[in-house]
Design a protein around this motif. Structure first.
Motif, PDB file in Angstrom:
ATOM      1  N   LEU A 191       0.861  -1.195   0.000  1.00 15.48           N
ATOM      2  CA  LEU A 191       0.000   0.000   0.000  1.00 15.48           C
ATOM      3  C   LEU A 191       0.893   1.239   0.000  1.00 15.48           C
ATOM      4  O   LEU A 191       1.680   1.430   0.921  1.00 15.48           O
ATOM      5  CB  LEU A 191      -0.890   0.014   1.252  1.00 15.48           C
ATOM      6  N   PRO A 192       0.825   2.061  -1.038  1.00 20.17           N
ATOM      7  CA  PRO A 192       1.681   3.250  -1.085  1.00 20.17           C
ATOM      8  C   PRO A 192       1.192   4.333  -0.128  1.00 20.17           C
ATOM      9  O   PRO A 192      -0.017   4.456   0.113  1.00 20.17           O
ATOM     10  CB  PRO A 192       1.563   3.704  -2.531  1.00 20.17           C
ATOM     11  N   LEU A 193       2.093   5.089   0.419  1.00 20.99           N
ATOM     12  CA  LEU A 193       1.737   6.256   1.231  1.00 20.99           C
ATOM     13  C   LEU A 193       2.134   7.483   0.417  1.00 20.99           C
ATOM     14  O   LEU A 193       3.327   7.758   0.253  1.00 20.99           O
ATOM     15  CB  LEU A 193       2.490   6.240   2.562  1.00 20.99           C
ATOM     16  N   SER A 194       1.144   8.186  -0.120  1.00 22.73           N
ATOM     17  CA  SER A 194       1.485   9.372  -0.906  1.00 22.73           C
ATOM     18  C   SER A 194       0.385  10.404  -0.760  1.00 22.73           C
ATOM     19  O   SER A 194      -0.650  10.139  -0.179  1.00 22.73           O
ATOM     20  CB  SER A 194       1.683   9.009  -2.373  1.00 22.73           C
TER      21      SER A 194
ATOM     22  N   LEU B 272      -4.810   3.883  10.294  1.00 19.63           N
ATOM     23  CA  LEU B 272      -4.931   2.486   9.882  1.00 19.63           C
ATOM     24  C   LEU B 272      -6.025   1.851  10.721  1.00 19.63           C
ATOM     25  O   LEU B 272      -6.138   2.123  11.915  1.00 19.63           O
ATOM     26  CB  LEU B 272      -3.615   1.743  10.131  1.00 19.63           C
ATOM     27  N   GLY B 273      -6.824   1.020  10.074  1.00 21.23           N
ATOM     28  CA  GLY B 273      -7.883   0.353  10.825  1.00 21.23           C
ATOM     29  C   GLY B 273      -8.706  -0.500   9.897  1.00 21.23           C
ATOM     30  O   GLY B 273      -8.269  -0.831   8.799  1.00 21.23           O
TER      31      GLY B 273
ATOM     32  N   ASP C 283      -8.141   5.951   7.105  1.00 24.10           N
ATOM     33  CA  ASP C 283      -7.646   6.303   5.779  1.00 24.10           C
ATOM     34  C   ASP C 283      -7.238   5.053   5.012  1.00 24.10           C
ATOM     35  O   ASP C 283      -7.421   4.952   3.817  1.00 24.10           O
ATOM     36  CB  ASP C 283      -6.442   7.250   5.896  1.00 24.10           C
ATOM     37  N   ILE C 284      -6.631   4.115   5.731  1.00 24.06           N
ATOM     38  CA  ILE C 284      -6.260   2.853   5.096  1.00 24.06           C
ATOM     39  C   ILE C 284      -7.074   1.753   5.752  1.00 24.06           C
ATOM     40  O   ILE C 284      -6.982   1.510   6.954  1.00 24.06           O
ATOM     41  CB  ILE C 284      -4.754   2.569   5.256  1.00 24.06           C
ATOM     42  N   ASP C 285      -7.933   1.143   4.924  1.00 22.09           N
ATOM     43  CA  ASP C 285      -8.801   0.085   5.440  1.00 22.09           C
ATOM     44  C   ASP C 285      -8.097  -1.255   5.227  1.00 22.09           C
ATOM     45  O   ASP C 285      -7.791  -1.642   4.102  1.00 22.09           O
ATOM     46  CB  ASP C 285     -10.130   0.123   4.683  1.00 22.09           C
ATOM     47  N   LEU C 286      -7.854  -1.942   6.310  1.00 24.69           N
ATOM     48  CA  LEU C 286      -7.115  -3.193   6.224  1.00 24.69           C
ATOM     49  C   LEU C 286      -8.035  -4.404   6.185  1.00 24.69           C
ATOM     50  O   LEU C 286      -7.568  -5.549   6.199  1.00 24.69           O
ATOM     51  CB  LEU C 286      -6.140  -3.309   7.408  1.00 24.69           C
ATOM     52  N   SER C 287      -9.360  -4.188   6.161  1.00 22.69           N
ATOM     53  CA  SER C 287     -10.258  -5.340   6.232  1.00 22.69           C
ATOM     54  C   SER C 287     -10.069  -6.338   5.077  1.00 22.69           C
ATOM     55  O   SER C 287     -10.315  -7.528   5.277  1.00 22.69           O
ATOM     56  CB  SER C 287     -11.719  -4.903   6.379  1.00 22.69           C
ATOM     57  N   PRO C 288      -9.622  -5.915   3.864  1.00 20.35           N
ATOM     58  CA  PRO C 288      -9.394  -6.939   2.840  1.00 20.35           C
ATOM     59  C   PRO C 288      -8.218  -7.869   3.172  1.00 20.35           C
ATOM     60  O   PRO C 288      -8.002  -8.842   2.471  1.00 20.35           O
ATOM     61  CB  PRO C 288      -9.097  -6.147   1.577  1.00 20.35           C
TER      62      PRO C 288
ATOM     63  N   LEU D  46     -10.174   1.738  14.570  1.00 18.08           N
ATOM     64  CA  LEU D  46      -9.223   2.830  14.423  1.00 18.08           C
ATOM     65  C   LEU D  46      -8.017   2.418  15.256  1.00 18.08           C
ATOM     66  O   LEU D  46      -8.000   2.598  16.455  1.00 18.08           O
ATOM     67  CB  LEU D  46      -9.842   4.134  14.923  1.00 18.08           C
ATOM     68  N   HIS D  47      -7.026   1.839  14.594  1.00 18.64           N
ATOM     69  CA  HIS D  47      -5.990   1.131  15.334  1.00 18.64           C
ATOM     70  C   HIS D  47      -4.764   2.008  15.602  1.00 18.64           C
ATOM     71  O   HIS D  47      -4.304   2.128  16.731  1.00 18.64           O
ATOM     72  CB  HIS D  47      -5.581  -0.124  14.573  1.00 18.64           C
TER      73      HIS D  47
END
Lengths: 169, 493
Positions: free
Chosen positions: A74-77, A84-85, A96-101, A112-113
């Motif tokens: 996952l790029p951070l730009s 992250l969560g 902002d970054i959904d990690l559920s997949p 909201l981790h």
């Protein structure tokens, strides 16, 4: 009459956007599309994480997150900080970054981790009081305390492990 | 301009098939502006004599037919104006229900911006000095007024009217004023009393009228922070009078208390628009921007005169640039000014009822466009327009023009906000909240995350408290309106 595919609202013939939900009804093909040659795509496919990072480099990413279990990067730009969560249905929390997949639920990631942000050339990481905690290189973090991390550090949100790759790291 | 050999018709600004009534009206209009008792600029008396001569010939049927025989065939040419219509679809479909069609009008100048002279201004600032303006707002207004005064050119006519429940002329309209003296007058402004906008507007209109000059940009800038009580109707009537005289009225609202719907109606009937100043510190920047916009005007107003067609009506009209704003659906329609840097763009949404489809060709709009170019005081030659579409059995597959599509995708956001307001007004709070949630989704996809957040917050407020937060509805309205302009600007570069 034109039925909106999104909300089933009946729009007048000739409408270009749904009067109810604003979805585009007409002329979708008119938007510019780009053809990506698959040959080129295949040859540019990265072989290892270092290369992955390089390929994002050109797009102005300041870093990336490499998920160790599933291999995604996952790029951070664009923005300077990301929460992250995991998104769960019926809850208005939007990281902002959904990690559920990436099996976040099974890994024990909170909705909201944690937060990761850029501080000049360095990267700050902070656990946001998650249920199962965050780890850097196996060491558990105090919640709500910012900590600098380095290129190649392995962080874990609960059991979900990822490597942080930093530009100029 | 081809002013050397203008025929009598173009002198009066009419078509050759004008009816005797139209000839008469055109002459009276011109005479009102150019009469030696009233005109100010050099050469206007000569123009007046020309119109008189033209009228004497054209009002007499015998002399008119003799004169007509000497005229070369009519050529629709000349004009420093170019215009273009774009349609969302090439044809209409034969169906038994109403259908929509979008038409985008673009009117601009043929000349290059650099070669045009900047027109002198005739501007009156009408400033609210009611008790609520006390403190930071009043200080900022004073500072802004002083900045404007320092930026005046010797040829600009400038005046200031302050009002509460009555109005005073703080600085009478005049050219070439002494900066120091004006500044000290501005400092005299003291807040007190209630807000009666009509008082201020009336005094402001009088100041602008005193040096009314078609070769200037004649404009009133109203700055207020409150509701006006009971005189809305009188204000709107005054705006109509101003629009006849080609005087624009811009409404600037400070803070959350003022009535944006009223100010919009007031401004749009003169072809101008309203703006929202959320914080006192923005007053100066917005006023200076407005002044700069006025000084770069090429034509004060574009007026569309049209006859309503059976079974066809204009549902909605919106000016996309130079200044975003709804266009009042009156006849004639005042579309607003053309800037030297960018053409005027207006999007029309037209509803065609099945009753119109009996003919092979449906006339959507028939009439004329009049552009009053500021640098040229003679009556403008109107441009004849006739919008029509063929009726076909099958809908066309041609995609709509990209410029209509992109304008409409942004206008859709503005209209969703409008719809939410209408629903909230009617007490349908959950519908209003739903509209705002939809709006937030689209804003997010366009990368407008902070505005999306505002929309979501307002959605929640409406759902729970059945009311908007302070200023939230204005924020959404003017921000979604600003998005329209950004879209237009992107396309320019």
């Amino acid at each position: 009459m034109m039925v909106c595919p999104n909300c089933k609202h009946n729009n007048m013939a000739g409408a270009m956007f749904c009067a109810e939900c604003g979805a585009q009804l007409l002329g979708k093909d008119a938007l510019t599309t780009q053809n990506i040659s698959t040959e080129q795509f295949a040859s540019s496919l990265p072989k290892n994480t270092q290369d992955v990072y390089q390929s994002f480099d050109g797009q102005g990413a300041w870093g990336s997150i490499h998920l160790l279990d599933t291999g995604q990067v996952l790029p951070l730009s664009v923005r300077n900080e990301f929460t992250l969560g995991r998104i769960s249905e019926g809850q208005p929390i939007m990281p902002d970054i959904d990690l559920s997949p990436y099996q976040a639920y099974a890994g024990g990631v909170s909705r909201l981790h944690a937060i990761i942000k850029r501080d000049g050339n360095r990267i700050l990481f902070m656990d946001l009081g998650s249920a199962n905690g965050s780890y850097i290189n196996g060491k558990r973090l105090q919640p709500n305390a910012e900590q600098y991390i380095n290129h190649g550090d392995i962080i874990a949100l609960g059991k979900l492990k990822m490597q942080v790759l930093v530009k100029n790291g | 301009m081809a002013s050397g050999k203008r025929d009598y018709y173009s002198i009066l600004g009419i078509f050759r098939d004008a009816t005797p009534e139209e000839i008469k009206r055109a002459y009276f209009d011109a005479a009102q502006r150019l009469h030696p008792d009233k005109n100010v600029a050099a050469g206007e008396t000569e123009l007046f004599l020309e119109t008189q001569q033209a009228y004497e010939v054209l009002s007499n049927p015998k002399r008119k037919s003799l004169y007509d025989a000497t005229l070369p065939p009519e050529i629709e040419t000349d004009t420093s104006i170019k215009h273009e219509f774009l349609y969302s679809r090439p044809s209409l479909v034969k169906i038994t229900e109403p259908q929509l069609l979008y038409v985008q009008l673009e009117v601009g100048s043929r000349e290059v911006a650099g070669q045009m002279a900047t027109p002198p201004l005739n501007v009156c600032l009408v400033l609210d000095r009611s008790t609520s303006m006390q403190g930071e707002k009043m200080d900022m207004v004073k500072a802004a007024a002083i900045t404007l005064i320092r930026g005046l050119r010797p040829q600009d006519v400038f005046s200031v009217v302050t009002f509460s429940d009555r109005a005073e002329v703080l600085i009478p309209a005049s050219i070439n004023q002494e900066t120091k003296k004006l500044e000290s007058r501005i400092h005299l402004m003291q807040p007190s009393g209630a807000t009666e906008i009509f008082q201020g507007l009336e005094a402001g209109l009088n100041e602008v009228k005193r040096s009314l000059d078609p070769s200037r940009v004649n404009h009133i800038i109203l700055l207020t922070d409150g509701h006006t009580y009971g005189d809305e109707h009188a204000c709107l009537k005054l705006a109509v009078e101003a629009s006849h005289l080609n005087i624009g009225i811009t409404g600037l609202g400070i803070g959350n208390e003022w009535n944006d719907i009223f100010l919009d109606a007031l401004a749009s009937s003169t072809g101008a628009s309203s703006a929202y100043i959320s914080k006192a510190k923005d007053i100066e920047r917005i006023l200076v921007d407005k002044f700069n916009a006025l000084s770069s005007i090429f034509a004060d107003d574009v007026v569309v005169d049209y006859k309503a067609q059976a079974h066809v009506h204009i549902n909605y009209a919106f000016r996309l640039q130079p200044e975003g704003g709804a266009v009042a659906l009156e006849t004639p329609m005042h579309l607003g000014p053309i800037s030297r840097d960018a053409p005027l763009k207006v999007l029309f949404e037209i509803v065609v009822d099945p009753g119109a489809l009996d003919h092979d060709d449906v006339i959507l709009m028939e009439g004329s466009i009049k552009v009053s170019v500021t640098a040229n005081p003679a009556p403008a030659t109107p441009i004849r327009v006739k919008l029509s579409r063929k009726v076909l059995e099958k809908a066309s597959n041609e995609p709509p023009p990209a410029s209509i599509l992109s304008a409409l995708s942004r206008l859709t956001l503005y209209r969703m906000q409008e719809r939410a307001r209408v629903s909230a007004e009617a007490g349908e709070y959950s519908a209003a909240s739903r509209h705002l949630q939809n709006l937030a989704t689209h804003l997010l996809s366009k990368g407008e995350s902070s505005l999306a957040k505002t929309a979501l917050m307002e959605a929640e407020n409406l759902e729970r408290m059945h009311t908007w937060s302070d200023g939230g509805n204005k924020e959404l309205k003017y921000s979604t309106r600003a998005l329209l302009l950004e879209g237009a600007k992107e396309k320019y570069k």
